[in-house]
Design a protein around this motif. Structure first.
Motif, mmCIF file in Angstrom:
data_model
loop_
_atom_site.group_PDB
_atom_site.id
_atom_site.type_symbol
_atom_site.label_atom_id
_atom_site.label_comp_id
_atom_site.label_asym_id
_atom_site.label_seq_id
_atom_site.Cartn_x
_atom_site.Cartn_y
_atom_site.Cartn_z
ATOM 1 N N ILE A 430 -7.107 -5.182 0.056
ATOM 2 C CA ILE A 430 -8.559 -5.291 0.228
ATOM 3 C C ILE A 430 -8.987 -5.693 1.649
ATOM 4 N N PRO A 431 -8.318 -6.648 2.313
ATOM 5 C CA PRO A 431 -8.804 -7.048 3.642
ATOM 6 C C PRO A 431 -8.962 -5.890 4.615
ATOM 7 N N ALA A 432 -8.060 -4.914 4.596
ATOM 8 C CA ALA A 432 -8.154 -3.782 5.525
ATOM 9 C C ALA A 432 -9.417 -2.963 5.274
ATOM 10 N N ASN A 433 -9.826 -2.827 4.011
ATOM 11 C CA ASN A 433 -11.051 -2.095 3.701
ATOM 12 C C ASN A 433 -12.278 -2.860 4.156
ATOM 13 N N LEU A 434 -12.279 -4.173 3.972
ATOM 14 C CA LEU A 434 -13.420 -4.978 4.408
ATOM 15 C C LEU A 434 -13.598 -4.893 5.922
ATOM 16 N N ALA A 435 -12.484 -4.778 6.655
ATOM 17 C CA ALA A 435 -12.546 -4.740 8.115
ATOM 18 C C ALA A 435 -12.639 -3.319 8.672
ATOM 19 N N GLY A 436 -12.364 -2.307 7.850
ATOM 20 C CA GLY A 436 -12.428 -0.921 8.308
ATOM 21 C C GLY A 436 -11.238 -0.475 9.135
ATOM 22 N N ILE A 437 -10.143 -1.237 9.096
ATOM 23 C CA ILE A 437 -8.968 -0.890 9.900
ATOM 24 C C ILE A 437 -8.024 0.016 9.114
ATOM 25 N N PRO A 438 -7.095 0.716 9.798
ATOM 26 C CA PRO A 438 -6.158 1.588 9.084
ATOM 27 C C PRO A 438 -5.010 0.798 8.469
ATOM 28 N N GLY A 439 -4.531 1.284 7.333
ATOM 29 C CA GLY A 439 -3.386 0.668 6.661
ATOM 30 C C GLY A 439 -2.470 1.732 6.100
ATOM 31 N N MET A 440 -1.202 1.414 6.017
ATOM 32 C CA MET A 440 -0.200 2.360 5.526
ATOM 33 C C MET A 440 0.781 1.628 4.622
ATOM 34 N N SER A 441 1.145 2.271 3.518
ATOM 35 C CA SER A 441 2.201 1.736 2.649
ATOM 36 C C SER A 441 3.386 2.685 2.705
ATOM 37 N N ILE A 442 4.579 2.122 2.941
ATOM 38 C CA ILE A 442 5.805 2.913 2.872
ATOM 39 C C ILE A 442 6.774 2.209 1.933
ATOM 40 N N PRO A 443 7.647 2.954 1.272
ATOM 41 C CA PRO A 443 8.588 2.337 0.333
ATOM 42 C C PRO A 443 9.525 1.365 1.045
ATOM 43 N N MET A 444 9.796 0.221 0.413
ATOM 44 C CA MET A 444 10.736 -0.734 1.010
ATOM 45 C C MET A 444 11.872 -1.092 0.056
ATOM 46 N N GLY A 445 12.130 -0.205 -0.919
ATOM 47 C CA GLY A 445 13.262 -0.438 -1.811
ATOM 48 C C GLY A 445 12.835 -0.749 -3.229
ATOM 49 N N LEU A 446 13.837 -0.880 -4.098
ATOM 50 C CA LEU A 446 13.596 -1.158 -5.512
ATOM 51 C C LEU A 446 13.747 -2.646 -5.785
ATOM 52 N N ALA A 447 12.851 -3.196 -6.599
ATOM 53 C CA ALA A 447 12.947 -4.606 -6.973
ATOM 54 C C ALA A 447 14.190 -4.814 -7.831
ATOM 55 N N PRO A 448 15.004 -5.828 -7.541
ATOM 56 C CA PRO A 448 16.266 -5.992 -8.264
ATOM 57 C C PRO A 448 16.111 -6.283 -9.753
ATOM 58 N N GLU A 449 14.990 -6.903 -10.162
ATOM 59 C CA GLU A 449 14.872 -7.296 -11.563
ATOM 60 C C GLU A 449 14.485 -6.164 -12.492
ATOM 61 N N ASP A 450 13.833 -5.110 -11.951
ATOM 62 C CA ASP A 450 13.418 -4.016 -12.839
ATOM 63 C C ASP A 450 13.729 -2.623 -12.292
ATOM 64 N N GLY A 451 14.268 -2.524 -11.067
ATOM 65 C CA GLY A 451 14.645 -1.240 -10.506
ATOM 66 C C GLY A 451 13.472 -0.332 -10.183
ATOM 67 N N LEU A 452 12.292 -0.917 -9.969
ATOM 68 C CA LEU A 452 11.086 -0.138 -9.686
ATOM 69 C C LEU A 452 10.696 -0.267 -8.211
ATOM 70 N N PRO A 453 9.958 0.724 -7.676
ATOM 71 C CA PRO A 453 9.634 0.730 -6.245
ATOM 72 C C PRO A 453 8.741 -0.430 -5.811
ATOM 73 N N THR A 454 8.935 -0.824 -4.573
ATOM 74 C CA THR A 454 8.066 -1.785 -3.891
ATOM 75 C C THR A 454 7.615 -1.137 -2.588
ATOM 76 N N GLY A 455 6.556 -1.680 -1.993
ATOM 77 C CA GLY A 455 6.050 -1.102 -0.753
ATOM 78 C C GLY A 455 5.737 -2.157 0.277
ATOM 79 N N VAL A 456 5.899 -1.792 1.543
ATOM 80 C CA VAL A 456 5.500 -2.668 2.645
ATOM 81 C C VAL A 456 4.275 -2.051 3.299
ATOM 82 N N GLN A 457 3.276 -2.891 3.558
ATOM 83 C CA GLN A 457 2.028 -2.438 4.159
ATOM 84 C C GLN A 457 2.009 -2.756 5.650
#
Length: 512
Positions: A430-457
């Motif tokens: 949300i902060p990036a939208n309030l400020a109008g700045i660009p943001g990007m999410s890219i995958p940063m690996g699978l969480a060890p407890e459930d094997g599902l994707p996580t992302g770094v912004q």
């Protein structure tokens, strides 16, 4: 194939656009009955692909992505396909014009595959609030694909489309990207035309790309960026090539000397342990590549989500007033007739879902006489503080980083009756939208407890979208080298057994 690789194959005549489009249509036919990423599949897709092949054979000068298929979020107007914004109040409505970004896609020779599912009027964080049923996460069909643009993210993750367009009001491109293992980008506000995008909150909405790689996203961004006189919020910035910036980022040593800030307020309590672990590992990887990491204090970010959920409903209640049964869309006449007001009330009762009604009521209250200054006015003051915190942060660092979402994908139905818990999914975006700045999410690996994707912004100053692509591509390569593979290649195969299990689970939940 990535979109970039497919584009190269098309230029080399190793594959035709008709073949590529047919392959994706076949994939949609095979799996979308279970994933439900699409609300409408384009009946003219093959005809468009055939025309691109003919133009290529004739030696026409075509764009870099000509012939590549793309999915389009159903918030964008398309003159040859229905546009419902995920709502019953627009069921079957076909606009008389294309959104500017759709027009640009067509001019660049991309092939629209269809319209993707979304939370109704982009209100939601899970794509469970679509009037046409939820989309499912290809990594686990019992889980959400994020929202509101879960259909676009799921289509790319499930290999139903190499590219997609989404809209991001508070994280609706980036958060689905995080939980589906895809790349999602919110451009600088005003950098991409919003003309023809059905408005949710006009001061927050932005259109952007969904892709499998940073380079793929950059190639789409090159197509859709630019000033549009039909959009009063469009800016006149001369944008560099984002694809060129991404390719620069793939060169060795790109990250050396970069200064990155880790925002203290965008982590800690409430974040899933596996998400925090992967983020800590990602920051360590950056340091090993020669990046200077600085802790950033942005105190106003703690109030950003509260301010957002006053500003957004206020603007939404105004924007959605046009759906009044008089001009277009659904019309419900009470059994005993009635006034225009009676018809309007009956139509909105039948046409709007629970989340839309909730936000209209909240927004109308916040804008009402006696409460405007106490709620909406104060929320806008918090917005100014958020913008100031970003300005101070970017005086110290080149980029800011955080987890894209506090958790991995949660089970369908788990938070549907808990609005506060649902809203907290957008805590970091949300902060990036309030400020109008660009943001990007890219995958940063699978969480060890459930094997599902996580992302770094990644977040950059306004107008510095190219910086995101340059360093985002470099970080993407760094992460993939550390894993030894691309994350998207690890999506579970949606074979018959997997699909049958998902179908059975959905039936037991009463979802389908």
């Amino acid at each position: 194939m990535t979109a970039a690789a497919l584009a190269d194959a098309l230029v080399a005549r190793d594959v035709s656009s008709v073949e590529a489009t047919q392959a994706h249509l076949d994939r949609i036919s095979d799996v979308d009955g279970h994933v439900h990423a699409f609300l409408h599949v384009n009946e003219k897709a093959l005809a468009v692909a055939k025309s691109i092949d003919s133009r290529r054979a004739a030696g026409d000068d075509l764009g870099p992505l000509a012939g590549v298929p793309i999915a389009i979020k159903d918030v964008l107007c398309t003159l040859d396909m229905p546009t419902t914004s995920g709502s019953k109040i627009l069921e079957g409505w076909v606009p008389p014009y294309d959104a500017t970004v759709v027009q640009k896609l067509r001019q660049a020779g991309l092939v629209p595959l269809g319209k993707t599912n979304m939370d109704e009027f982009a209100m939601g964080s899970s794509t469970e609030f679509s009037a046409y049923g939820p989309t499912r996460n290809p990594w686990d069909l019992d889980r959400i694909p994020g929202g509101s643009g879960g259909g676009s993210a799921a289509a790319v993750a499930a290999h139903e489309a190499p590219l997609a367009l989404g809209s991001d009001t508070g994280g609706s491109i980036r958060q689905p990207g995080s939980v589906t293992g895809t790349v999602g980008v919110k451009p600088t506000y005003g950098g991409v035309s919003r003309y023809g995008a059905i408005a949710l909150a006009s001061s927050l909405d932005q259109i952007g790309p969904v892709a499998r790689t940073v380079l793929d996203a950059a190639l789409v961004h090159d197509v859709i960026a630019g000033h549009d006189a039909r959009d009063s919020t469009s800016i006149r910035t001369e944008w560099p090539s984002f694809a060129a910036a991404a390719r620069e980022g793939l060169q060795a040593g790109t990250l050396s000397g970069l200064r990155v800030g880790v925002v203290k307020e965008l982590g800690g309590d409430g974040f899933q342990a596996g998400v925090t672990q992967r983020f800590t590992e990602t920051v360590a990887l950056l340091e090993s590549a020669g990046v200077t990491v600085v802790e950033i204090d942005a105190p106003s970010f703690a109030s950003a989500i509260a301010a957002y959920y006053l500003i957004l409903p206020a603007e939404a209640s105004s924007n959605l007033a046009k759906f009044d049964s008089v001009r277009f869309g659904l019309r419900v006449t009470p059994e005993n007739g009635g006034t225009v007001e009676d018809v309007m009330a009956a139509t909105r009762e039948a046409g709007f879902g629970p989340e839309v009604k909730r936000r209209i009521i909240l927004g109308t209250y916040a804008l009402s006489a006696g409460y405007y200054d106490a709620y909406y006015g104060k929320a806008q003051k918090v917005r100014t503080l958020v913008q100031r915190d970003f300005t101070k942060a970017f005086e110290q660092v080149d980029l800011l980083v955080s987890p894209t979402a506090p958790t991995t994908a949660f089970p369908i139905g788990e938070r549907i009756d808990d609005p506060l818990s649902m809203y907290l999914n957008d805590l970091t975006t949300i902060p990036a939208n309030l400020a109008g700045i660009p943001g990007m999410s890219i995958p940063m690996g699978l969480a060890p407890e459930d094997g599902l994707p996580t992302g770094v912004q990644l977040m950059a100053p306004a107008h510095e979208d190219a910086r995101l692509y340059r360093y985002g591509a470099a970080l993407e390569r760094l992460l993939e080298d550390s894993w030894g593979h691309t994350l998207i290649s690890k999506v579970p195969d949606l074979d018959s057994a997997t699909l049958a299990a998902g179908q059975q689970s959905a039936a037991e939940e009463g979802v389908i």
